[in-house]
Scaffold this active site. Structure first.
Site, PDB file in Angstrom:
ATOM      1  N   GLY A   1      50.190  17.336-129.507  1.00 50.88           N
ATOM      2  CA  GLY A   1      49.849  16.003-128.804  1.00 50.88           C
ATOM      3  C   GLY A   1      50.582  14.863-129.307  1.00 50.88           C
ATOM      4  O   GLY A   1      51.045  14.122-128.553  1.00 50.88           O
TER       5      GLY A   1
ATOM      6  N   SER B   1      44.736  27.953-123.540  1.00 53.86           N
ATOM      7  CA  SER B   1      45.302  28.927-124.378  1.00 53.86           C
ATOM      8  C   SER B   1      45.194  30.122-123.649  1.00 53.86           C
ATOM      9  O   SER B   1      44.533  30.602-123.042  1.00 53.86           O
ATOM     10  CB  SER B   1      44.653  28.966-125.804  1.00 53.86           C
TER      11      SER B   1
ATOM     12  N   THR C   1      48.073  12.845-132.822  1.00 51.56           N
ATOM     13  CA  THR C   1      48.602  12.375-134.143  1.00 51.56           C
ATOM     14  C   THR C   1      49.531  13.760-134.523  1.00 51.56           C
ATOM     15  O   THR C   1      49.982  13.361-135.994  1.00 51.56           O
ATOM     16  CB  THR C   1      47.305  11.843-135.262  1.00 51.56           C
TER      17      THR C   1
ATOM     18  N   TYR D   1      36.591  30.351-130.754  1.00 48.63           N
ATOM     19  CA  TYR D   1      37.757  29.499-130.238  1.00 48.63           C
ATOM     20  C   TYR D   1      38.011  29.911-128.710  1.00 48.63           C
ATOM     21  O   TYR D   1      38.494  29.192-127.964  1.00 48.63           O
ATOM     22  CB  TYR D   1      38.893  29.921-131.229  1.00 48.63           C
TER      23      TYR D   1
END
Length: 269
Positions: A21, A147, A17, A172
């Site tokens: 992506g 990443s 959204t 993360y």
């Protein structure tokens, strides 16, 4: 990428959204693919689909929206079962949904550190549950959007929730290392990719400026094309195949991560 190679393909993109992506979905749909667009809520998904139809000239029948909040593993299970029943032949799964780890240590209702669950465990569970639909035809694949920060990470095997020592950057990075290791799982044909430092909600983790999400999405979309040959388990930095962190290609680490993930998502093997 030619239209013809994607016109009969069905691709599920998580976190479709916004950011990379959304732009990946746009590129795939423009090239003829049917895209299953995942958003955190049904409203988010519909808004993204409406925007793509209005601004990118994508046909409405090329987009199917699905909703699941990845902080809730029961919603991930429901999503997977819905996809398998409605789209029993899935060519590509793009595991893209991601969040920055919050400043404060946060645990989901499922009992997992939130970034580890949203960025890795939810995708692990989704991929495992979608296995019946994921095609074994040539060109079928899973693309994990990872990443470069995975290189700075270590998986805290005895404390994956980092309850004892929490840092948002370490949390993360751990989630991205896990996602990169998961691409080397022999159960599925998969690759992982660092799409470059892009100007998305995750930018503050990396730098003050980045390239557009559209530029990052170009590298992700390329790996979805069956005409692009991939090396199973490989890691790509934008368009180049490079060596990931050593842990990401160790069989022992892959097996250990699978065991940990199965435990944390409540899968019995």
């Amino acid at each position: 990428m030619s239209d013809s190679t994607l016109s009969s393909r069905t691709v599920l993109v998580t976190g479709a959204t916004s950011g990379i992506g959304y732009e990946t979905t746009r590129r795939l749909a423009e090239r003829g693919a049917t895209v299953l667009l995942h958003g955190r809520t049904a409203e988010d998904g519909r808004a993204a689909a409406d925007s793509l139809i209005a601004t990118a000239g994508v046909n409405a029948d090329q987009l199917c929206t699905f909703a699941a909040d990845f902080t809730r593993l029961d919603e991930v299970e429901t999503l997977a079962h819905k996809v398998v029943s409605e789209h029993p032949h899935l060519d590509v799964l793009v595991n893209n949904a991601a969040m920055a780890a919050p400043e404060r240590h946060t645990v989901t209702a499922d009992g997992n550190e939130i970034a580890f669950q949203v960025n890795f465990l939810a995708h692990y569970l989704l991929t495992c549950l979608l296995e019946p639909a994921l095609t074994s035809d040539p060109g079928g694949r899973v693309v994990n959007v990872s990443s470069s920060l995975h290189r700075t990470a270590s998986i805290q095997w005895s404390d994956p929730n980092r309850a004892r020592r929490y840092s948002r950057l370490a949390a993360y990075a751990q989630s991205q290392l896990a996602l990169t290791v998961f691409a080397a799982d022999p159960r599925v044909t998969a690759v992982s990719i660092h799409p470059g430092v892009c100007d998305t909600a995750l930018l503050p983790l990396y730098a003050h400026e980045g390239v557009t999400p559209a530029e990052g999405a170009e590298h992700v979309a390329r790996l979805c094309d069956p005409a692009v040959e991939i090396v199973n388990g490989a890691y790509y930095d934008r368009a180049e195949r490079v060596e990931p962190a050593p842990a990401a290609s160790e069989d022992r680490t892959v097996k250990r991560l699978n065991k940990l993930a199965d435990l944390l998502v409540g899968r019995t093997t």
